[in-house]
Design a protein around this motif. Structure first.
Motif, PDB file in Angstrom:
ATOM      1  N   ARG A   1       0.834  -1.172   0.044  1.00  0.00           N
ATOM      2  CA  ARG A   1      -0.066   0.057  -0.055  1.00  0.00           C
ATOM      3  C   ARG A   1       0.894   1.064  -0.036  1.00  0.00           C
ATOM      4  O   ARG A   1       1.980   1.209   0.653  1.00  0.00           O
ATOM      5  N   ALA A   2       0.383   2.433  -0.810  1.00  0.00           N
ATOM      6  CA  ALA A   2       1.311   3.581  -0.811  1.00  0.00           C
ATOM      7  C   ALA A   2       1.169   4.091   0.895  1.00  0.00           C
ATOM      8  O   ALA A   2       0.220   4.093   1.449  1.00  0.00           O
ATOM      9  N   ILE A   3       2.368   4.465   1.082  1.00  0.00           N
ATOM     10  CA  ILE A   3       2.287   5.037   2.624  1.00  0.00           C
ATOM     11  C   ILE A   3       1.698   6.229   3.103  1.00  0.00           C
ATOM     12  O   ILE A   3       2.054   6.742   3.943  1.00  0.00           O
ATOM     13  N   THR A   4       1.183   6.821   1.690  1.00  0.00           N
ATOM     14  CA  THR A   4       0.462   8.048   2.231  1.00  0.00           C
ATOM     15  C   THR A   4      -0.998   7.856   2.562  1.00  0.00           C
ATOM     16  O   THR A   4      -1.804   8.668   2.770  1.00  0.00           O
ATOM     17  N   ASP A   5      -1.416   6.521   2.446  1.00  0.00           N
ATOM     18  CA  ASP A   5      -2.632   6.022   2.735  1.00  0.00           C
ATOM     19  C   ASP A   5      -2.779   6.067   4.305  1.00  0.00           C
ATOM     20  O   ASP A   5      -1.702   6.078   5.023  1.00  0.00           O
ATOM     21  N   ASP A   6      -4.002   5.855   4.741  1.00  0.00           N
ATOM     22  CA  ASP A   6      -3.891   5.537   6.237  1.00  0.00           C
ATOM     23  C   ASP A   6      -3.457   4.125   6.605  1.00  0.00           C
ATOM     24  O   ASP A   6      -3.576   3.310   5.830  1.00  0.00           O
TER      25      ASP A   6
ATOM     26  N   LEU B   1       9.140   6.327  -0.910  1.00  0.00           N
ATOM     27  CA  LEU B   1       9.390   7.482  -0.117  1.00  0.00           C
ATOM     28  C   LEU B   1       9.341   8.847  -1.039  1.00  0.00           C
ATOM     29  O   LEU B   1       8.956   9.784  -0.578  1.00  0.00           O
ATOM     30  N   ALA B   2       9.820   8.653  -2.335  1.00  0.00           N
ATOM     31  CA  ALA B   2       9.859   9.757  -3.220  1.00  0.00           C
ATOM     32  C   ALA B   2       8.491  10.515  -3.623  1.00  0.00           C
ATOM     33  O   ALA B   2       8.255  11.515  -3.700  1.00  0.00           O
ATOM     34  N   GLU B   3       7.528   9.354  -3.797  1.00  0.00           N
ATOM     35  CA  GLU B   3       6.137   9.768  -3.972  1.00  0.00           C
ATOM     36  C   GLU B   3       5.539  10.257  -2.656  1.00  0.00           C
ATOM     37  O   GLU B   3       4.773  11.390  -2.738  1.00  0.00           O
ATOM     38  N   MET B   4       5.934   9.569  -1.529  1.00  0.00           N
ATOM     39  CA  MET B   4       5.210  10.205  -0.279  1.00  0.00           C
ATOM     40  C   MET B   4       5.743  11.602  -0.085  1.00  0.00           C
ATOM     41  O   MET B   4       4.798  12.497   0.461  1.00  0.00           O
ATOM     42  N   PHE B   5       7.024  12.067  -0.086  1.00  0.00           N
ATOM     43  CA  PHE B   5       7.594  13.450   0.265  1.00  0.00           C
ATOM     44  C   PHE B   5       7.246  14.553  -0.563  1.00  0.00           C
ATOM     45  O   PHE B   5       7.317  15.664  -0.383  1.00  0.00           O
ATOM     46  N   THR B   6       7.138  13.808  -1.984  1.00  0.00           N
ATOM     47  CA  THR B   6       7.002  14.930  -3.209  1.00  0.00           C
ATOM     48  C   THR B   6       5.619  15.161  -3.443  1.00  0.00           C
ATOM     49  O   THR B   6       5.255  15.962  -4.160  1.00  0.00           O
TER      50      THR B   6
ATOM     51  N   ALA C   1       3.913  13.673  -5.691  1.00  0.00           N
ATOM     52  CA  ALA C   1       4.117  13.524  -7.340  1.00  0.00           C
ATOM     53  C   ALA C   1       3.635  12.467  -7.721  1.00  0.00           C
ATOM     54  O   ALA C   1       4.627  11.403  -7.628  1.00  0.00           O
ATOM     55  N   ASP C   2       2.510  12.113  -8.257  1.00  0.00           N
ATOM     56  CA  ASP C   2       2.264  10.788  -8.711  1.00  0.00           C
ATOM     57  C   ASP C   2       3.223  10.412  -9.712  1.00  0.00           C
ATOM     58  O   ASP C   2       3.668  10.981 -10.502  1.00  0.00           O
ATOM     59  N   ASP C   3       3.176   9.048  -9.911  1.00  0.00           N
ATOM     60  CA  ASP C   3       4.136   8.359 -11.097  1.00  0.00           C
ATOM     61  C   ASP C   3       3.361   8.740 -12.332  1.00  0.00           C
ATOM     62  O   ASP C   3       2.132   8.529 -12.599  1.00  0.00           O
ATOM     63  N   ASP C   4       4.520   9.064 -13.534  1.00  0.00           N
ATOM     64  CA  ASP C   4       3.979   9.437 -14.783  1.00  0.00           C
ATOM     65  C   ASP C   4       4.442   8.431 -15.688  1.00  0.00           C
ATOM     66  O   ASP C   4       4.932   7.186 -15.069  1.00  0.00           O
TER      67      ASP C   4
ATOM     68  N   LYS D   1      10.794  13.345  -9.682  1.00  0.00           N
ATOM     69  CA  LYS D   1       9.992  13.735  -8.535  1.00  0.00           C
ATOM     70  C   LYS D   1      10.394  14.771  -7.838  1.00  0.00           C
ATOM     71  O   LYS D   1       9.328  15.620  -7.471  1.00  0.00           O
ATOM     72  N   LEU D   2      11.407  15.096  -7.575  1.00  0.00           N
ATOM     73  CA  LEU D   2      11.971  16.492  -6.772  1.00  0.00           C
ATOM     74  C   LEU D   2      11.346  17.602  -7.620  1.00  0.00           C
ATOM     75  O   LEU D   2      10.952  18.640  -6.878  1.00  0.00           O
ATOM     76  N   LEU D   3      11.554  17.581  -8.851  1.00  0.00           N
ATOM     77  CA  LEU D   3      11.370  18.873  -9.990  1.00  0.00           C
ATOM     78  C   LEU D   3      10.017  19.065  -9.908  1.00  0.00           C
ATOM     79  O   LEU D   3       9.368  20.089 -10.172  1.00  0.00           O
ATOM     80  N   ARG D   4       9.072  17.955  -9.842  1.00  0.00           N
ATOM     81  CA  ARG D   4       7.624  18.139  -9.706  1.00  0.00           C
ATOM     82  C   ARG D   4       6.980  17.961  -8.466  1.00  0.00           C
ATOM     83  O   ARG D   4       5.490  17.598  -8.277  1.00  0.00           O
ATOM     84  N   ALA D   5       7.621  18.131  -7.220  1.00  0.00           N
ATOM     85  CA  ALA D   5       7.113  18.066  -5.992  1.00  0.00           C
ATOM     86  C   ALA D   5       6.221  19.174  -5.880  1.00  0.00           C
ATOM     87  O   ALA D   5       6.016  20.468  -6.063  1.00  0.00           O
ATOM     88  N   GLN D   6       5.082  18.707  -5.261  1.00  0.00           N
ATOM     89  CA  GLN D   6       3.989  19.383  -4.691  1.00  0.00           C
ATOM     90  C   GLN D   6       4.174  19.863  -3.020  1.00  0.00           C
ATOM     91  O   GLN D   6       3.051  20.511  -2.652  1.00  0.00           O
TER      92      GLN D   6
END
Length: 447
Positions: free
Chosen positions: A2-7, A208-213, A215-218, A272-277
């Motif tokens: 599971r994505a670690i940004t979920d509950d 971790l890159a998706e969690m901290f930025t 930014a979803d995978d393209d 990922k870092l360049l597209r960070a939200q």
């Protein structure tokens, strides 16, 4: 996974005292290593270079990985940890064995290596068994879990080769065999760094890159993951076997796959870092160093490895790229992750059930930002200095200065993390170093 940004249910992992214990011991081993490095930079003591390598890789990086995987694999995969008691046992076996290893190297009492090695191997095998039994219940595997499974296999192989190397000092195992001690040592180091450690790091970075930025995978991200997952493990295997057997062509194929794959990971992280939200944080700042260091390591290493991939002096890269890999990639990915792991685990334990009842700090407010900026500058300056010294063969005093800068950064990092624990944790530092073995029955998690 599971994505670690979920509950997530953090109760699936061990009590937070266990991963925090791993982190504190890992940072303590790093501090010991930096003190030893500063003391021996001009006058080596015994085999101090080997002692330093093991303190950094098996101690700081390895113990951190053990703690992080023990905590987050159950959380990410949505399964319970197989055994909480084993998660406590593993770290003390590794630490005891590692300290014995370091003492044997410094005193050149090499006959004692296999004694300490027994403890070291036992600790890593307990860790592998515990995490493997945990992952066995997670289906289907995603890209991160596949990396972790392969990494666990690499841990088994590297510890077996390392133990055989320690026995060879007293029993001469490789005298009449086609393989040489140099070949075994090169394969051991290759599997350790590029197999066990970097497979774990790459797999974790995908989450971790998706969690901290945020930014979803393209399409490009997904393509990089597919290519790397196929090419990198095969490349590590070919490079390791080529070095073990002295087969240059086989090793060169592995070189192309390994270097190319890690360069792609650097591109993935940079994108990922360049597209960070999200706002720039200590984690993202350190991951930016990792992305640049990966690309720099690949560019500097490729020509050296293609020219002679079995050279025992360039197992981890060229003279300039080796510190870039160890400090810039492995060091900074752990430094960055620690700035999330430590405050997050404490926040969950101390503040999560107080939300809505009283003011609670955010995770990023639990450490001192001034100390975080200071350790970043010192660690980055020390890393750049050591890379530059190796690249131009600078005077010893320059290496001393770079080593001291990096050591000072480690000290500031240690102070910041220790203050975070002291100010916010319900556990004392002593209780974290010696968590109780009575962590509840394993029966409910081993069904």
């Amino acid at each position: 996974m599971r994505a670690i940004t979920d509950d997530v249910d953090t109760d699936r992992g061990p009590p937070v005292a266990v991963p925090l214990q791993h982190v504190l011991l890992a940072v303590a081993l790093l501090l010991v290593g930096q003190l030893l490095a500063s003391a021996t930079v001009t006058e080596p003591v015994g085999l101090s270079e080997l002692a330093l390598r093991h303190l950094f890789l098996a101690g700081f990086v390895g113990v951190t990985i053990m703690g992080a995987m023990t905590q987050f694999v159950p959380v990410w995969s949505g399964v319970s940890l197989y055994s909480r008691r084993l998660s406590v046992l593993q770290v003390w076996l590794v630490v005891a064995g590692l300290l014995g290893f370091v003492a044997a190297f410094l005193t050149v009492e090499l006959a004692m290596l296999h004694v300490a090695g027994t403890l070291l191997v036992a600790g890593f095998w307990v860790f592998v068994y515990n995490v493997a039994r945990t992952l066995a219940r997670a289906r289907p595997f995603d890209v991160t879990e596949i990396h972790f499974v392969i990494a666990l296999g690499a841990f088994l192989v590297l510890t077996l080769l390392g133990y055989l190397l320690s026995l060879d000092y007293t029993m001469v195992l490789f005298g009449d065999l086609a393989i040489t001690r140099v070949g075994v040592a090169s394969a051991h180091a290759t599997i350790a760094v590029f197999g066990a450690v970097l497979l774990t790091v790459v797999g974790a970075l995908y989450q971790l890159a998706e969690m901290f930025t945020q930014a979803d995978d393209d399409r490009v991200d997904r393509a990089i993951k597919r290519v790397e997952l196929l090419a990198y493990p095969v490349g590590v295997g070919l490079l390791s076997v080529g070095r073990l057997l002295g087969e240059t062509v086989l090793a060169q194929v592995g070189v192309v796959l390994v270097v190319g794959s890690l360069a792609l990971v650097g591109v993935f992280l940079a994108r990922k870092l360049l597209r960070a939200q999200t706002e720039l944080s200590p984690v993202l700042l350190r991951y930016a160093v990792v992305a640049v260091a990966l690309l720099g390591w690949a560019a500097l290493t490729l020509p050296t490895w293609l020219a002679d991939p079995t050279d025992r002096l360039t197992v981890l890269g060229s003279a300039a790229s080796e510190p870039l890999l160890l400090l810039g990639v492995l060091g900074f990915v752990v430094f960055g992750t620690l700035y999330h792991i430590v405050p997050f685990l404490i926040w969950v334990r101390t503040y999560s059930d107080k939300i809505g009842y009283e003011p609670v700090p955010m995770v990023e407010e639990m450490y001192d930002p001034r100390l975080a900026r200071a350790d970043f500058v010192l660690l980055l300056a020390g890393t750049i200095g050591q890379v530059a010294v190796a690249a131009v063969d600078a005077p010893t005093i320059a290496l001393q200065a770079a080593t001291l800068l990096f050591g000072a950064g480690v000290a500031v990092l240690a102070v910041n993390l220790t203050l975070t624990v002291h100010r916010h944790s319900t556990h004392s530092l002593v209780s974290l170093l010696w968590p109780s073995l009575s962590l509840g029955s394993d029966a409910d998690v081993a069904e």
